[in-house]
Structure formats: C-alpha cells, structure tokens
Design a protein around this motif. Structure first.
Motif, short mmCIF file in Angstrom:
data_model
loop_
_atom_site.label_atom_id
_atom_site.label_comp_id
_atom_site.label_asym_id
_atom_site.label_seq_id
_atom_site.Cartn_x
_atom_site.Cartn_y
_atom_site.Cartn_z
N GLN A 1 0.81 -1.21 0.00
CA GLN A 1 0.00 0.00 0.00
C GLN A 1 0.85 1.26 0.00
N ASP A 2 2.01 1.19 0.63
CA ASP A 2 2.84 2.39 0.77
C ASP A 2 3.75 2.62 -0.43
N GLY A 3 4.06 1.56 -1.18
CA GLY A 3 5.00 1.69 -2.27
C GLY A 3 4.34 2.04 -3.59
N PRO A 4 5.15 2.03 -4.64
CA PRO A 4 4.64 2.39 -5.98
C PRO A 4 3.98 1.21 -6.67
N PHE A 5 3.23 0.41 -5.91
CA PHE A 5 2.64 -0.81 -6.46
C PHE A 5 1.14 -0.59 -6.61
N ARG A 6 0.76 -0.01 -7.73
CA ARG A 6 -0.63 0.33 -7.96
C ARG A 6 -1.28 -0.55 -9.03
N ASP A 7 -0.50 -1.37 -9.70
CA ASP A 7 -1.05 -2.21 -10.76
C ASP A 7 -1.94 -3.30 -10.16
N GLN A 8 -2.83 -3.82 -10.99
CA GLN A 8 -3.75 -4.86 -10.53
C GLN A 8 -3.02 -6.10 -10.03
N THR A 9 -1.88 -6.39 -10.60
CA THR A 9 -1.13 -7.57 -10.16
C THR A 9 -0.81 -7.49 -8.68
N PHE A 10 -0.33 -6.34 -8.23
CA PHE A 10 0.06 -6.20 -6.82
C PHE A 10 -1.16 -6.09 -5.91
N VAL A 11 -2.21 -5.52 -6.42
CA VAL A 11 -3.45 -5.50 -5.64
C VAL A 11 -3.98 -6.92 -5.46
N LEU A 12 -3.84 -7.74 -6.50
CA LEU A 12 -4.22 -9.15 -6.38
C LEU A 12 -3.39 -9.84 -5.31
N TRP A 13 -2.09 -9.53 -5.26
CA TRP A 13 -1.25 -10.09 -4.20
C TRP A 13 -1.79 -9.70 -2.82
N GLY A 14 -2.19 -8.44 -2.68
CA GLY A 14 -2.71 -7.99 -1.39
C GLY A 14 -3.97 -8.72 -0.99
N THR A 15 -4.87 -8.96 -1.93
CA THR A 15 -6.10 -9.68 -1.59
C THR A 15 -5.81 -11.15 -1.26
N ILE A 16 -4.83 -11.74 -1.96
CA ILE A 16 -4.47 -13.12 -1.63
C ILE A 16 -3.87 -13.20 -0.23
N LEU A 17 -3.00 -12.24 0.11
CA LEU A 17 -2.45 -12.20 1.47
C LEU A 17 -3.55 -12.02 2.51
N LEU A 18 -4.57 -11.26 2.16
CA LEU A 18 -5.70 -11.06 3.06
C LEU A 18 -6.44 -12.38 3.30
N VAL A 19 -6.63 -13.15 2.24
CA VAL A 19 -7.28 -14.45 2.38
C VAL A 19 -6.40 -15.40 3.19
N ILE A 20 -5.10 -15.36 2.95
CA ILE A 20 -4.17 -16.22 3.69
C ILE A 20 -4.27 -15.97 5.19
N GLN A 21 -4.40 -14.72 5.58
CA GLN A 21 -4.45 -14.36 7.00
C GLN A 21 -5.62 -15.00 7.73
N VAL A 22 -6.70 -15.28 7.04
CA VAL A 22 -7.90 -15.80 7.70
C VAL A 22 -8.24 -17.22 7.25
N SER A 23 -7.31 -17.89 6.60
CA SER A 23 -7.61 -19.21 6.04
C SER A 23 -6.94 -20.36 6.78
N ALA A 24 -6.13 -20.08 7.77
CA ALA A 24 -5.45 -21.16 8.50
C ALA A 24 -6.43 -21.81 9.47
N ASP A 25 -6.89 -23.00 9.14
CA ASP A 25 -7.88 -23.69 9.98
C ASP A 25 -7.25 -24.58 11.04
N SER A 26 -6.05 -25.09 10.79
CA SER A 26 -5.45 -26.06 11.70
C SER A 26 -4.99 -25.44 13.00
N ILE A 27 -4.88 -24.11 13.05
CA ILE A 27 -4.52 -23.42 14.29
C ILE A 27 -5.14 -22.03 14.26
N SER A 28 -6.10 -21.80 15.12
CA SER A 28 -6.75 -20.49 15.20
C SER A 28 -6.09 -19.62 16.24
#
Length: 722
Positions: free
Chosen positions: A76-103
């Motif tokens: 968010q802070d860097g010069p990463f405004r392309d859709q590719t990097f925004v896609l990375w951010g959304t994937i990281l967001l999903v990763i943060q809430v997808s770990a089921d084996s340890i809450s």
C-alpha cells in the motif's frame, strides 16, 4: 572505504523501486510458505511435546500473524498500484484468515478475539483502498480481486464466530450454561432401569443446545427450560420424527436402525457420537459450572458398566476419551467444526471454480496476462507473473486440503442431520462409510502423542542447565529449573491402560490412595506409614525414590508389573517436575517442594556419580529417630524396606498395584485450565484420566480411603437431585 561504499550501494539498491519490488516478492512468497507451515504443523502440535517443536510452531504462528499485515503495508505504501500487486494484497488477506489447523496458539489468546477481529477489519479496509486506487483495466484481474476480497470478509466473519464460540465470555459460556441446566434435571427424565451399555436412559445432549441458548431462564430456579420440540424430516421411503434437541440415546437408536451400515460402521459412529456428547459435558468444567450429575449412581454406572463394560474393553473406553479430547482441542485451538467444515466445501467450489475459470480465460495463466509497469526478469522469466501463479496455486490447493482432515466432524454432521444420509443411494452410502471408517481409524491412532513423560530424581537431580537461550531471547523461551531434565518418553501401551482402569472397575469406582494396594498384597502394616505423609507431593516423591532404589540393579522388561511400576513412578515424578499445576495442591507449592528436594539430594549425594552408588548411599544412610525425616530420607527408608520384599515378582506387583491405584487418586482436579492448555502440547495421560473421572461423577478425591466410591462431589450416592 570499500566496506562503506558497498554498504552505501546496498542501501541505495535496497531502497530503489527494483529493490522494493524484490523485497515485496520475497515477502509475499515467504508469507505463502509460512501459511503452508502453519497448516501442516498446526495440526501436528497435539502429537508432539518436544520443546524445540513447540517453539518452532510458536515462531511460525507469530510470523504468520505479523508477516502478512507488514507485507500488505509495503504494497500500500510503495509504488505498487497495478492490478497484479493489488491481487497479491487480496491473496495475502485471504491467507491471513484461512489457516484452519490453528486459530490460536494458547488458550489465553481466545479471549483476545476482539483485537484479532479489529486487525483483520483494518486490513480489509486497507486492501479496499488499494483496490479503489489500482491501475489497470483487466476484467479478469478485477473479478479475481473482488472475489478474493469478498471471500476474505466471509472468512473473517466465520473466524470471528469460531473464536467467539470458544470464548468463555461468548459461546462457550452460553452453550455450557444450557448443558449445565439440562444436566441438573436429566436424571429426572429417565426410568430407573437405565442401561449404560446401550445408553438407554442416558439423555445426554448430542445436538440442539444452540437453539435453546438464546432463551431467557424461567423461574423459580431461573434455568433455561427445555421443551421437546419436534419437526418432520422426509427420509428415503418414510417420514421420521426427530427431536429438536437430540440426545445420545436417540442417536444410538437411529444408528442401530440403519440396515445399510456394517457392524463396524455402527460401532465407530456410536463411539464418535458418544465422544461428541461427552465433549459437550466436559466443556462445563472450563466455565466452572456445577456438574449436576456428579455423585449419582447412574453417572458412576455409565463409566463402570458402560465405557468399562463387563468384557473389560478398557482400550475402547480410553479411545472414546481420546476422541472426546480431540473434539475439545479442535473446538479451542482450530477452526474445524461442523459449520466450518460445511462452509469450506462451499467456499472451495465458489473460489476454485470462479478464480480458475477467469484466470484461464485471460488471467495469469493466459498469454493475455496483464503485465505490470514494474517488470523483473530473471533468465527470461517474468518473476512477477511467476509469483502470481504460485500464489494462486497455493491458495487454491490449501483451500481444499482442510476439508479432508477431520472425518469425525463429518460423522457428527451426518448424525446431526440424518436426512443427509438416508437420501443417498445404498452403494454411495456404503462407499462413503468405508472411507469414513478408514480415515477415522487412522486419525484415532494419531490423535495424541500417546507418550508418558519420564523423570528420575536420583538420575537427574545434578542437572545444571545453562539457560543461555532464555537470556538471549529476553524471556521468550522459558528457563529450565535445576534438576529438570526429562528422560526419554515411554509410549502408552494397552497394558498400562488396562492396569489403571481395571483397578478402578474392581474397586467399584472408589478412589484409593494406595492403602488398598498394600492390603491386597498383605503389606499394609509394614508400609502404611508411607501413605500418611503431609502432602501428595511428599507421597509422590517418597514413593518415587523408594521405587527407584528397589529397582536398582534389575533390568526393566518391556512388559509386566516391573515395567508398569517403573513407568507410572517416573511419570508422576515428571508431573511434579514439569506440570505441578496438574497435581493436588497449589502448583507453586509443589514446584518449591521439588526444588528443595533437588537441593537436598545435591547436598547428601554430592560424591556419588552413578544411580547405583546414589541408591547404595541412601540405603546405608543413618536416619533420624524422631519425626524430622525429610523426603529424601523417607524415600531411602521406603526403598530399604521395599528391597526386603521377596520374591522380586511380589515386589513388582506391589509397586505396580500402588502406582496404578495412586495415579487415579491424583487425577481429580478443579484446575480445568491446565488440562485445556496441555491439549495443545501433546496432551497428558492425566488429562484423559481426569476426563474419565468427570464422566463418572468424581470431581474430587475422598479425604480418606473409606469414603464412598461415587460421592466425591458432596452429592448423595443415589439418584436424588443434587
């Protein structure tokens, strides 16, 4: 100057746009790797109690909770405004809430659920800001980004509900209150001729308390009122009426009525259902609620004549308790339950199908891939595109894996809604039950560490730890006390289980503190003094030292009385040294007594280098003639007298009977939190015994060995209300 120039050049390159791109790529891939480690090792931590493994899981879990938000902040802070990097951010967001084996890592983290929820919400808003300000007009990427973002919101809501259900201030308290109120009157709803073998007359709640929890209590007792509401379900060829609040006896009757189930499938389902009901009863102890069925004859008979049947199926009873504690572990430390399991299947179809189709059409898998303005190529390979593909593959694969990890929850879900089963064809149902049987059996064998910690005081009292790592880590790693060096763990065997549980059944549910074992071996008058010591910690250490002295010079066979006595003696000493809160009395007092005995041993046995020489020194030690003997001296006296018990087979039987009897006497405890905490560290044999005694209505130990067997909670030993 060369070093200074190199440092300056490195700092400039690191701060450049290309340097920041490399940093983001590494962190994104590392975040995905950490997710894989969390999913894999999070499900394994209840099987291992090694200190390094627990530290590794803690470090991975801590990185997992920190690395994702940090990387999203860089994007968010860097010069990463392309859709590719925004896609990375959304994937990281999903990763943060997808770990089921340890809450959560620790049971104490559950109560911090609101802080966790706020952090996730802030990340969702931050990523939304990135989406609204991104560059690029690739429709495939835009659709994928929004799918992942919406998916993260759904997962965040689900995770919040799971943590709230496990919180004492949330669902745990609410649901346990319903069960506690119900069990106060459960014995009034059944006839006198109950049968614990078939569960006839045992109306323990299996499902439905959630629907009652929202009701206000009614007077005059102001408890939640249970009304048996029925609903009709269309089944395969008939109409079946089931209760809104399903009880375990009705579940067993339904299982037995299914002609398409094999005998083995029926038994496994009945055990899973029973474990699930017992798990709901056990949750009350985490909330401090009164156990209404404690002290009743019916409750004691459930264990003596139900779990511990006349056929002596002690191993099966232990497996039921193991599965019950597995349900409790999943409830407290993971996101595996009937609701999330069903949701994961829908989430898999929704995310996998949609994302894969879109990206195959014009996304990262396609030659029409949306190229970023920030390109980086290594040997002709577009690193940015490669990172995108790797991230998509990882998130899609791991979205599916957790749905196949806990088949016992599938069985519970099936039993909660029988129409899901009876509406299937016979062939499909038989195939599915065979799959469930095999996977449930495999999971049952690996549910817990099934190892007993071992500690020998006379062998390890001179251990002096360096404790460098706790110092360097500023206390993140706990320091090791003087003399605290655990021995090699001993795997729990069927022989040990049968020896401990058979004694409980033979005594008709009466807990004995060792006097009975001495009397059975006709040695009560000689050793009764060793059963009347000031505290239970005194007694454990004195008998442990005496057992070590009596066994010195005699090789321990893999089975038999000798092995049982040695293993249980060292396990009880292990609890004193490493888990003092699990024993009677205050944990800190137990720890200080242990520390004092270690110092006493160092003073008295300073010149002895081997266990054999230490035992001989203790045997020949002059003891005070008054009552001022310390634990080490009392242990030496006991060891000397035990050596006089001949033949050796009689000595081993005496010690095996004593320890098998005494460990059950130590098991009742009101400190449910230490048992719940240890579930996430491999589990303890003592926790299994504690749970078993809870279901027998035994919540505390008798003050004397002559107390009535089932009357340990202050309730009358009959079926009258508490």
């Amino acid at each position: 100057m060369g070093i200074k120039n190199s440092t300056t050049a490195f700092a400039q390159s690191w701060g450049s746009t290309q340097g920041r791109l490399v940093r983001v790529e590494v962190l994104v891939l590392f975040s995905a790797l950490i997710w894989i480690l969390v999913e894999f090792f999070g499900s394994l931590r209840r099987q291992y109690n090694h200190g390094f493994f627990r530290f590794f899981v803690w470090a991975v879990y801590t990185l997992f909770t920190v690395l994702g938000p940090y990387t999203i902040g860089l994007l968010q802070d860097g010069p990463f405004r392309d859709q590719t990097f925004v896609l990375w951010g959304t994937i990281l967001l999903v990763i943060q809430v997808s770990a089921d084996s340890i809450s959560v890592y620790s049971i104490h983290d559950i109560e911090q659920r609101k802080r966790v929820l706020v952090q996730h919400v802030l990340q969702i808003i931050l990523v939304l800001w990135m989406i609204l300000n991104c560059n690029g007009h690739n429709k495939s990427y835009a659709a994928t980004i929004w799918i992942f973002w919406i998916h993260s919101i759904i997962l965040t809501y689900r995770n919040s509900r799971v943590l709230s259900n496990a919180s004492r201030k949330g669902g745990l308290l609410k649901q346990s209150k319903v069960v506690a109120d119900y069990m106060m009157i459960e014995h009034e709803q059944i006839p006198r001729d109950f049968n614990p073998k078939t569960m006839e007359g045992y109306k323990y709640i299996f499902h439905g308390e959630d629907e009652v929890a929202s009701q206000l209590p009614t007077g005059p007792e102001y408890r939640v009122e249970f009304k048996e509401v029925t609903k009709t379900i269309r089944t395969f060829r008939r109409r079946k009426v089931i209760s809104k609040c399903i009880t375990i006896d009705s579940v067993w009757r339904w299982i037995e009525s299914q002609i398409n189930f094999t005998k083995e499938a029926m038994e496994i389902r009945k055990d899973v259902a029973l474990s699930f009901s017992l798990f709901k009863l056990l949750k009350r102890r985490l909330c401090g609620y009164h156990i209404g069925e404690a002290g009743l004859t019916k409750t004691l008979h459930f264990v003596l004549n139900g779990l511990l049947s006349e056929e002596g199926n002690y191993v099966r009873a232990f497996k039921v308790i193991e599965m019950e504690l597995a349900f409790l572990y999943d409830f407290l430390y993971t996101r595996f339950d009937t609701e999330s399991t069903g949701y994961k299947g829908l989430a898999f179809l929704f995310v996998v199908v949609t994302v894969t189709v879109w990206n195959f059409v014009s996304g990262a898998f396609s030659r029409h891939y949306h190229r970023s303005n920030l390109e980086q190529r290594v040997h002709g390979t577009d690193v940015t595109q490669l990172v995108t593909i790797v991230l998509l593959i990882i998130v899609l694969v791991l979205s599916f894996v957790p749905t196949s990890m806990n088949k016992r929850w599938d069985i519970v879900s099936e039993l909660q809604d029988p129409s899901n089963t009876v509406d299937r064809h016979t062939r499909e149902r038989r195939w599915r039950q065979e799959q469930l049987i095999s996977k449930t059996r495999r999971q049952g064998k690996s549910s817990w560490q099934r190892a007993l910690g071992q500690y020998s005081l006379l062998f390890n009292f001179d251990y002096r730890p360096w404790n460098v790592l706790p110092l360097l880590s500023l206390g993140l790693v706990d320091s090791t006390g003087q003399g605290q060096k655990a021995g090699k763990k001993f795997m729990l065997t069927d022989e040990l289980i049968e020896r401990v549980l058979s004694g409980f059944k033979e005594h008709n549910g009466q807990l004995q503190d060792g006097h009975s074992a001495l009397a059975r071996n006709q040695l009560g008058s000689q050793f009764s003094w060793a059963c009347t010591l000031p505290t239970h910690t005194h007694k454990i250490l004195v008998w442990h030292i005496g057992t070590t002295i009596a066994m010195e010079g005699h090789p321990v066979p893999p089975t038999g009385d000798h092995r049982v006595a040695k293993t249980l003696s060292d396990y009880c000493a292990y609890l004193v040294a490493f888990v003092p809160d699990m024993l009677p009395g205050h944990g800190y007092d137990n720890q200080r007594i242990f520390d004092a005995v270690v110092m006493e041993a160092r003073e008295r046995l300073i010149r002895c280098d081997t266990v054999s020489s230490r035992c001989e020194m203790l045997v020949t030690m002059d003891l005070p003639r008054d009552n001022s003997c310390r634990i080490l001296e009392l242990g030496s006296r006991l060891g000397r007298e035990l050596r006089g018990v001949v033949p050796e087979a009689r000595r081993w039987k005496l010690l095996a009977d004593f320890w098998a009897e005494f460990i059950l006497f130590l098991a009742p405890s009101s400190n449910a939190e230490i048992h719940a905490e240890k579930l996430a560290a491999g589990g303890e044999f003592m926790t299994h015994l504690w749970a078993l005694l809870t279901h027998a209505g035994i919540l505390d130990r008798p003050s004397t060995t002559n107390s009535a067997g089932g009357n340990y909670s202050g309730a009358p030993a009959n079926d009258s209300p508490v």
